[in-house]
Design a protein around this motif. Structure first.
Motif, PDB file in Angstrom:
ATOM      1  N   SER A  83      14.206   7.877   1.954  1.00 22.23           N
ATOM      2  CA  SER A  83      14.731   7.663   3.295  1.00 22.23           C
ATOM      3  C   SER A  83      15.820   8.701   3.533  1.00 22.23           C
ATOM      4  N   ARG A  94      18.533   0.855   0.737  1.00 22.63           N
ATOM      5  CA  ARG A  94      17.737  -0.281   1.201  1.00 22.63           C
ATOM      6  C   ARG A  94      16.435   0.203   1.848  1.00 22.63           C
ATOM      7  N   GLU A  95      16.531   1.217   2.705  1.00 21.73           N
ATOM      8  CA  GLU A  95      15.339   1.737   3.377  1.00 21.73           C
ATOM      9  C   GLU A  95      14.387   2.435   2.405  1.00 21.73           C
ATOM     10  N   LYS A  98      12.562  -0.281   0.619  1.00 19.56           N
ATOM     11  CA  LYS A  98      11.622  -0.903   1.558  1.00 19.56           C
ATOM     12  C   LYS A  98      10.361  -0.044   1.715  1.00 19.56           C
ATOM     13  N   HIS A  99      10.536   1.265   1.923  1.00 14.47           N
ATOM     14  CA  HIS A  99       9.379   2.171   2.080  1.00 14.47           C
ATOM     15  C   HIS A  99       8.573   2.237   0.784  1.00 14.47           C
ATOM     16  N   GLN A 101       8.273  -0.140  -1.520  1.00 13.56           N
ATOM     17  CA  GLN A 101       7.524  -1.385  -1.700  1.00 13.56           C
ATOM     18  C   GLN A 101       6.324  -1.461  -0.762  1.00 13.56           C
ATOM     19  N   GLN A 102       6.462  -0.929   0.457  1.00 10.25           N
ATOM     20  CA  GLN A 102       5.329  -0.922   1.385  1.00 10.25           C
ATOM     21  C   GLN A 102       4.200  -0.047   0.852  1.00 10.25           C
ATOM     22  N   ASN A 106       3.933  -3.883  -2.539  1.00  6.52           N
ATOM     23  CA  ASN A 106       5.011  -4.828  -2.831  1.00  6.52           C
ATOM     24  C   ASN A 106       5.361  -4.971  -4.311  1.00  6.52           C
TER      25      ASN A 106
END
Length: 174
Positions: A83, A94-95, A98-99, A101-102, A106
């Motif tokens: 990110s 955090r971002e 998140k990216h 895990q997507q 997951n």
């Protein structure tokens, strides 16, 4: 009256010894190279990340907020994501997670590196038994891809290649 005059002269003498041009960052302790490892010496030129750059920088006489970037990896899925251009380190990490895990269905991801007002890149290479090794780098623009490749080969890997091209989080004039 004499006591009052003596007190007044004493107070005035305190101001006589004050040097308005004194710079505390250039004192004896601040120039002691033995203190570089502890982060007390702002004049050290080591590559240490213990003393991050200021939260805001001046660019063309304008105060500009810092920007942060981060990389996260899922070892289980072999996936990396990043990110860029966030206003805080926490938001960038955090971002990135998140990216990651997507893109890795997951599976657990962990932030592995970050940068403030700089760039990120990652490389992978093969080691014995076709295991892959990951090498990440953070630093000034135009240097991180080469650094990631160098780290990869320094870890004994062959066929090192960039898997996350240079991405930069640099302050922007608004």
């Amino acid at each position: 009256m004499k006591k009052l005059l003596l007190i007044a002269l004493g107070l005035v003498s305190f101001d006589v010894n004050a040097d308005p041009t004194y710079d505390a960052t250039r004192g004896a302790l601040q120039n002691n190279s033995a203190l570089c490892g502890y982060g007390y010496n702002p004049n050290c030129s080591s590559g240490s990340r213990s003393a991050p750059p200021p939260k805001k920088i001046i660019y063309h006489d304008v105060l500009v907020p810092s920007k942060f970037g981060a990389l996260a990896v899922s070892v289980k899925a072999g996936h990396i994501a990043g990110s860029l251009n966030h206003n805080s380190l926490a938001e960038a990490k955090r971002e990135a997670v998140k990216h990651c895990q997507q893109g890795s269905r997951n599976t657990p991801c962990k932030a592995i590196t970050w940068v403030r007002n700089g760039c990120l890149a990652a490389a992978k290479g093969k080691v014995k038994n076709n295991l892959f090794i990951l090498a990440d780098a953070a630093g000034p623009q135009g240097t991180v891809e080469q650094e990631a490749l160098q780290k990869c080969s320094n870890r004994g890997a062959t066929e090192c290649e960039i898997i996350m091209p240079e991405g930069c989080s640099l302050p922007q004039l608004q």
